[in-house]
Design a protein around this motif. Sequence first.
Motif, short mmCIF file in Angstrom:
data_model
loop_
_atom_site.label_atom_id
_atom_site.label_comp_id
_atom_site.label_asym_id
_atom_site.label_seq_id
_atom_site.Cartn_x
_atom_site.Cartn_y
_atom_site.Cartn_z
N ALA A 63 0.83 -1.20 0.00
CA ALA A 63 0.00 0.00 0.00
C ALA A 63 0.86 1.25 0.00
CB ALA A 63 -0.93 0.00 1.21
N ARG A 64 1.94 1.23 0.81
CA ARG A 64 2.84 2.39 0.85
C ARG A 64 3.54 2.57 -0.49
NH1 ARG A 64 7.24 2.36 5.50
NH2 ARG A 64 7.80 0.45 4.40
N TYR A 65 3.94 1.47 -1.09
CA TYR A 65 4.61 1.54 -2.39
C TYR A 65 3.64 2.08 -3.45
CZ TYR A 65 6.77 0.00 -6.75
OH TYR A 65 7.29 -0.05 -8.01
N MET A 96 -8.21 3.66 -13.21
CA MET A 96 -8.33 4.59 -12.08
C MET A 96 -9.41 4.15 -11.11
SD MET A 96 -6.21 7.24 -12.64
CE MET A 96 -6.80 8.87 -12.30
N LEU A 97 -10.53 3.68 -11.62
CA LEU A 97 -11.62 3.24 -10.75
C LEU A 97 -11.23 1.98 -9.98
CD1 LEU A 97 -14.71 3.85 -13.09
CD2 LEU A 97 -13.99 5.20 -11.11
N LEU A 98 -10.53 1.05 -10.64
CA LEU A 98 -10.09 -0.17 -9.95
C LEU A 98 -9.06 0.17 -8.87
CD1 LEU A 98 -9.77 -2.79 -12.83
CD2 LEU A 98 -11.40 -2.78 -10.95
N ILE A 122 -9.31 1.96 -1.41
CA ILE A 122 -10.31 2.52 -0.49
C ILE A 122 -10.95 1.40 0.31
CG2 ILE A 122 -12.58 3.64 -0.39
CD1 ILE A 122 -11.71 5.37 -2.77
N GLY A 123 -11.28 0.32 -0.36
CA GLY A 123 -11.86 -0.83 0.34
C GLY A 123 -10.91 -1.41 1.36
N TYR A 124 -9.64 -1.49 1.00
CA TYR A 124 -8.64 -2.06 1.91
C TYR A 124 -8.46 -1.18 3.14
CZ TYR A 124 -4.14 -3.64 3.73
OH TYR A 124 -3.14 -4.08 4.56
N PHE A 125 -8.34 0.14 2.93
CA PHE A 125 -8.10 1.03 4.07
C PHE A 125 -9.32 1.13 4.99
CE2 PHE A 125 -4.41 2.62 1.71
CZ PHE A 125 -3.50 2.77 2.74
N ARG A 126 -10.49 0.88 4.48
CA ARG A 126 -11.69 1.00 5.32
C ARG A 126 -12.03 -0.30 6.05
NH1 ARG A 126 -14.94 5.26 4.99
NH2 ARG A 126 -16.76 3.98 5.56
N GLN A 127 -11.62 -1.46 5.54
CA GLN A 127 -12.07 -2.72 6.10
C GLN A 127 -10.97 -3.55 6.76
OE1 GLN A 127 -15.27 -3.48 6.16
NE2 GLN A 127 -15.81 -1.62 5.01
N SER A 128 -9.72 -3.30 6.44
CA SER A 128 -8.64 -4.17 6.93
C SER A 128 -8.39 -3.99 8.44
CB SER A 128 -7.34 -3.87 6.16
OG SER A 128 -6.26 -4.54 6.75
N THR A 129 -8.35 -5.09 9.18
CA THR A 129 -8.01 -5.06 10.61
C THR A 129 -6.56 -4.65 10.80
OG1 THR A 129 -9.61 -6.81 11.04
CG2 THR A 129 -7.91 -6.47 12.70
N THR A 158 -6.22 8.99 3.09
CA THR A 158 -5.76 8.26 1.89
C THR A 158 -6.94 7.85 1.03
OG1 THR A 158 -3.86 7.46 3.14
CG2 THR A 158 -4.36 6.34 1.08
N SER A 159 -8.04 7.43 1.67
CA SER A 159 -9.23 7.06 0.91
C SER A 159 -9.78 8.25 0.14
CB SER A 159 -10.30 6.50 1.85
OG SER A 159 -9.86 5.30 2.46
N VAL A 160 -9.79 9.44 0.81
CA VAL A 160 -10.26 10.65 0.13
C VAL A 160 -9.35 10.98 -1.05
CG1 VAL A 160 -10.56 13.14 0.38
CG2 VAL A 160 -11.43 11.59 2.14
N PHE A 161 -8.06 10.80 -0.88
CA PHE A 161 -7.11 11.08 -1.95
C PHE A 161 -7.40 10.20 -3.17
CE2 PHE A 161 -3.12 9.61 -3.95
CZ PHE A 161 -2.78 10.77 -4.62
N TYR A 162 -7.55 8.89 -2.96
CA TYR A 162 -7.83 7.99 -4.08
C TYR A 162 -9.19 8.29 -4.71
CZ TYR A 162 -3.78 4.94 -3.50
OH TYR A 162 -2.51 4.43 -3.47
N ALA A 163 -10.17 8.64 -3.89
CA ALA A 163 -11.49 8.97 -4.43
C ALA A 163 -11.42 10.22 -5.31
CB ALA A 163 -12.47 9.19 -3.29
#
Length: 856
Positions: free
Chosen positions: A718-720, A828-830, A836-843, A792-797
């Motif tokens: 994710a950082r990369y 871009m959408l993928l 976004i999904g990863y940052f919002r759901q990952s433990t 980060t999610s806002v940035f990607y959105a």
Amino acid sequence: MPGVYLCYSQFPNLRCDLPDMKTSFFGLFCLIFIPVASSLAQSSNVMVRPPSSWVEPQSFDAAAVPPEGQGAGYYYLLVDQQDHAHLEEGYRHYAYKILTSQGLQDMSDVSFSFDPTYEQLTIHTLRIHRNGQVLEQMPNTFRTIQREQSMDRFIYDGTLTTVVNLNDVRVGDVIEYAYTRKGDNPVNHGHGVWYVSLTYSDPTESIFQRIVIPEKLPVFLHYANTDQKPTITTQPDQRTYTWSAAKVPGVVTEDRTPTWYTAFSSVTMTTFANWGEVVDWAKPLYTVKDADRKKLAAIASAQFRATTPEAYAEEVIRFVQDEVRYLGFETGLNSHMPHSPLEVYNQRFGDCKDKALLLTTLLNARGIEAYPMLVHTSELGQVSASAPSMYAFDHCVAQIKLKDSTFYIDATIRGQGGTFGQHYFPKYGKGLVIDGQSRDFVPLDKPQPYAIAETQTIDLDSIGGSANFTIRTVYTGGEADDARSQFYSSSRDEIQKRYLKFYGDTYPDIEVRQALGFTDQRDSNIVVIEEYYKIPKFWKPDENNPTVLQCDVSAQSIDSRISVSKFAQRTSPYRLTYPLNYTHTIVINVPEDWSIEHKGERIDRDQYAYQYSRRYADRKVVITTHYETKAASVPADQYQQYIDDHKEIRDNLWYSLTYDTNYTGQSVSSPTAAGVAWLAMAVAISLLLSVWIYRRYDPVPAYSSAWTRPIDGNLVYARYALFVTCILLVVQVFTHPYLFSGLLWLPALEDGQYGEAALYALYQVYGAILIPVAGMSMILFQRNRSSTPRVTSVFYAALAGMPLLTAVISFDQDPNGGGWSPGSLIFMLLLAGIWIGYFRQSTQVKRTFVNCLREE
């Protein structure tokens, strides 16, 4: 009255048309007036005597006038048509009143046509009724001329016309004449077809139709737009069918009506019970004598040396199409019976049925199964709905069967391209194969190549300067055959002049830059025509604003094929140009960057399809128009939609480039004060907002900082990904051609198009304003801050938001994504969706980003 005769021997001969035929002045003179020896007027072919006793006399009301609003130059008081099948006589009796001077001009001559090879003309009555008086007009001698009305199509039928010029005709006179044609074409072999008209284009005071046939002759009635049954009377050895009508209004027809459609009321009486009986009638006419078959087989063996059936078939097809010229003598029997194929081979000419029979006979000589086939060239598949008759057809072609495949060849097409099995066959709809076994039509619906692809390239040397105009047109299939025929029948200079005039209607000062190019790939049936022009004055000042220059481009070739009336009130189908498959592309190479609105449209109906695209990239404007007809006509109840669609289509066929000389020296990407100011303000706002979020936004983490864990696992990726995305964003921003320019949105703002101006303004700076957000996201990521997932999610959105926004807003004009390629938009959408999904759901994310600002 319409030239339709009740007598079964007066139907059109079997003929076929050839395109691009030219008639010389001498030919036109002969067509109009070929006098026959004067002694013919005194021969047994033209006589004067009373009608036969079987005729029922009919009277008329000389005082009758047409109904209000239906009167024209003349008014028919009586249409009296009677036929006697056994006696082979067709009696005609007409009376009409002259109403105006134009009617006087049009209707003061009377003519009688007949075929002297089997018909005898008898004139019974020729008189003028005036104020209760009867003025006889029967001349002592008649002038008979030969008017070959199909001579321009290389068809001669031998029909003679007796002409009488009436003397002292006046407005208000009633002209009455009656005559009989006796004799039946021997080609009918006892069959008969009678056409009974119950309405005409002119209003009629009285109609009387009567047919007398042998009592035991079976006949079949087919009704069109009427349910009026005949009065049937029976006498010893004969039956009589009678129709009558009074005060019949005229039928007003509409333009561009399909040939198969009729608004008139009629009844067809035929002795054919079905189409199989028509085949049985025709088969003997197309039977070749054994002696002629053997001679042609020997000729074929010596002349055509191909070793395979396919190669032999191709050699024979090209011989018959190219070396046997089209010329028909269709008198008497030969109106429907072809000449001997051996005779046609030796004389090297024949009409459609002659050439079809020669072709099939030569193919049969090598053991290839082939038969003549009757078609109607304009009624398409509707011919099967008509009454079974030998007169239902106007053309003859060939059916060929070889190696489990069936092919069709029109032997009258000269210079046709393609190899065997790949020839274009016109859309005749259905055909009746004369093989002695067929009982019905075969469908001719196999898809056929028929396309035109035209590319216009316009190179602009400068703003306000001249333009080089290059056109490359590729013709495929049937269109290639038509184009090839044009170049085989006209000189290059003549064609060049015609093309130059076509474009000169739009560009008056256009001139030829280079000679016309013509490339014929006959085996693949592709013709390429290249045109080279120069337009010295391509730019013109705008009429409303002289400081604005404009230049116009258009898809003229399509425009000339789809013009349509705006009047929507219609009761009959509207005939289309069919088939038509045209792709027109305009490429404009502009001398500097330009602001072009991308646009796309699509219309798909059952009868036609249309697609339009306008795009711009790298100083190149590309406008593509595709138009295709999928059916031969549009139903009347869909004509309004057709008009609306084609108004929209025609609006897109013309496009103008405009250039405001107030911005001379500035391209669309040139820096402007407004553009720089807007960029600086937008970046400043983004930077301030990013600092505020970094210093103020401190959400409570899902886990305590005691549970913190290092950045590892998927977070390394994710950082990369975030780092690479930031680098690509910076590169994209600084290569953005409009980064410092306000010329994208300033014109729209000045025109009051605020929504469009806002979109273009956001497009100019959206990448730049994301750079501070990207930098802040990287810092928060490294510090394991609790705000990292949301920021980060806002940035990607936001990163995917601009392409998505322009795609949604522009979808009605450009289905391809408002300037973003489908691939980049999906990527871009993928990318945004995954992270976004990863940052919002990952433990793992929740346990890693737990540091709060207040704890630092």
